[in-house]
Write an enzyme that holds these catalytic residues in place. Structure first.
Site, short mmCIF file in Angstrom:
data_model
loop_
_atom_site.label_atom_id
_atom_site.label_comp_id
_atom_site.label_asym_id
_atom_site.label_seq_id
_atom_site.Cartn_x
_atom_site.Cartn_y
_atom_site.Cartn_z
N TYR A 292 84.60 31.62 104.60
CA TYR A 292 83.77 30.67 105.55
C TYR A 292 83.08 31.63 106.36
CZ TYR A 292 82.94 26.83 108.88
OH TYR A 292 82.37 25.75 109.44
N SER B 246 77.36 28.08 111.39
CA SER B 246 78.47 28.03 112.24
C SER B 246 78.45 29.19 113.22
CB SER B 246 79.73 28.06 111.54
OG SER B 246 81.12 28.32 112.56
P1 NAI Z 1 83.39 16.28 108.46
O1 NAI Z 1 84.61 16.47 107.45
O2 NAI Z 1 83.57 15.43 109.22
O3 NAI Z 1 82.28 16.26 107.34
C1 NAI Z 1 81.86 16.81 106.14
C2 NAI Z 1 81.29 15.92 105.09
O4 NAI Z 1 81.02 16.56 104.12
C3 NAI Z 1 82.26 14.92 104.72
O5 NAI Z 1 81.72 13.51 104.54
C4 NAI Z 1 82.78 15.10 103.34
O6 NAI Z 1 83.08 14.22 102.37
C5 NAI Z 1 81.38 16.01 102.68
N1 NAI Z 1 81.64 16.81 101.81
C6 NAI Z 1 82.79 17.91 101.76
N2 NAI Z 1 82.38 18.38 100.37
C7 NAI Z 1 81.42 17.83 99.82
C8 NAI Z 1 80.82 17.97 98.53
N3 NAI Z 1 81.22 19.08 97.50
N4 NAI Z 1 79.49 17.24 98.16
C9 NAI Z 1 79.21 16.46 98.95
N5 NAI Z 1 79.88 15.86 100.25
C10 NAI Z 1 80.73 16.68 100.80
O7 NAI Z 1 83.03 17.73 108.76
P2 NAI Z 1 81.95 18.18 109.95
O8 NAI Z 1 82.76 18.90 111.35
O9 NAI Z 1 81.20 16.88 110.49
O10 NAI Z 1 81.19 19.55 109.35
C11 NAI Z 1 79.88 19.24 109.02
C12 NAI Z 1 79.32 20.50 108.84
O11 NAI Z 1 79.49 21.41 110.25
C13 NAI Z 1 79.93 21.53 107.79
O12 NAI Z 1 79.24 22.51 107.16
C14 NAI Z 1 80.90 22.36 108.73
O13 NAI Z 1 81.15 23.65 108.02
C15 NAI Z 1 80.20 22.73 109.93
N6 NAI Z 1 80.66 23.11 111.21
C16 NAI Z 1 81.71 22.38 111.68
C17 NAI Z 1 82.16 22.56 112.81
C18 NAI Z 1 83.44 21.85 113.58
O14 NAI Z 1 84.07 22.38 114.50
N7 NAI Z 1 83.43 20.62 113.34
C19 NAI Z 1 82.04 24.20 113.52
C20 NAI Z 1 80.86 24.58 112.94
C21 NAI Z 1 80.31 24.26 111.60
#
Ligand code: NAI
Length: 264
Positions: free
Chosen positions: A159, A146
């Site tokens: 984070y 990130s």
């Molecule tokens: P999201 O919430 O849409 O997807 C995250 C997924 O991870 C979900 O499907 C959730 O069920 C799964 N998850 C959470 N904990 C888990 C666990 N213990 N074991 C297995 N699965 C688990 O979020 P998003 O935005 O797609 O995030 C994906 C990545 O991108 C993360 O690493 C986040 O930190 C990173 N990120 C997101 C940003 C944003 O603005 N959305 C910005 C920078 C980084």
């Protein structure tokens, strides 16, 4: 980009960025393990891929549990016979762990869960994948970091530490296994329109507009745009790219904030 004959695994691919990566990998011919602890979402994404003629299998895996990590990697090789691409992407906090807080108020439980879900999990998954990739003569590991791993966010120290740690862990991974043909890179997204950010925006009026105002491109990023970067890093097009922390933030972090430029 063509992933025909290759197999990948994406954690947290039941939603958001991970789902777009799994879909994009399969669309370009790769077989993919859709791993998420939300089993229903993982199954929905995998079924959608299969309906469109792709190859996918859903796995319920909680990346905070060592046995789930080892099982999901084993399922990849048992089902598809190989593992060419590992995308460590899952992140999130169950409500029982508590809410983010400033450092003096943060609990050990919150800190330890954050490190486990966002950093230890990536180490363990890489450890399980490396011998497979070595036997195959190479592979690509992409970790979702990130811009919060490059700069500070007051109130989000855990984070910040997790994502910064992930960036430097990835560099070491790149150094240690480059000779085996294994590349390791991070994507550093800015603010992306996913359920993760949508939840926060829905709670705080005006927050979405404030986020957009910080982005020179004048909008939030999409999961698809992050998938484009991840898939590039996974592909042979990035054959000389390793150890990189690839920023994709619509320009959010390029402004120095220098006060003089604000008064012209
Ligand atoms: P999201 O919430 O849409 O997807 C995250 C997924 O991870 C979900 O499907 C959730 O069920 C799964 N998850 C959470 N904990 C888990 C666990 N213990 N074991 C297995 N699965 C688990 O979020 P998003 O935005 O797609 O995030 C994906 C990545 O991108 C993360 O690493 C986040 O930190 C990173 N990120 C997101 C940003 C944003 O603005 N959305 C910005 C920078 C980084």
């Amino acid at each position: 980009m063509n992933f025909s004959g290759k197999a990948g695994l994406v954690t947290g691919s039941g939603s958001g960025i991970g789902a777009a990566v799994a879909q994009g990998y399969a669309q370009r011919g790769g077989a993919v393990v859709v791993a998420d602890f939300n089993e229903r979402n993982a199954q929905k994404i995998a079924a959608g891929i299969v309906d469109r003629g792709g190859r996918a299998v859903a796995v319920k895996a909680d990346v905070t549990k060592l046995e789930d990590i080892e099982r999901m990697i084993a399922i990849a090789t048992d089902t598809f016979g190989r593992l060419d691409f590992l995308h460590n992407n899952a992140y999130g906090f169950p409500p029982k762990v508590g809410a983010p807080a400033r450092i003096a108020e943060m609990t050990d439980m919150f800190w330890e869960y954050g490190l486990n879900v966002g950093l230890t999990s990536c180490f363990r998954a890489a450890r399980a994948a490396i011998p497979i990739m070595q036997r195959q003569g190479g592979g690509s590991i992409v970790n979702t970091a990130s811009i919060s791993g490059l700069f500070a966010d007051p109130g989000s120290a855990c984070y910040n530490a997790v994502k910064a740690g992930l960036i430097n862990f990835t560099r070491t991974l790149a150094c240690e296994y480059g000779a085996d043909g294994i590349r390791a890179n991070c994507v550093c997204p800015g603010v992306i329109d996913t359920p993760m950010t949508g939840g926060a925006f829905n709670l705080v009026p005006g927050m979405r507009d404030a986020a957009i105002a910080q982005v020179p491109l004048g909008r939030l990023g999409t999961p698809q745009e992050m998938a484009n970067v991840v898939l590039f890093l996974a592909s042979d097009l990035a054959s000389f790219v390793t150890g990189a922390a690839y920023v994709a933030d619509g320009g959010q972090t390029v402004d120095s904030g220098n006060v003089f430029s604000k008064f012209k």
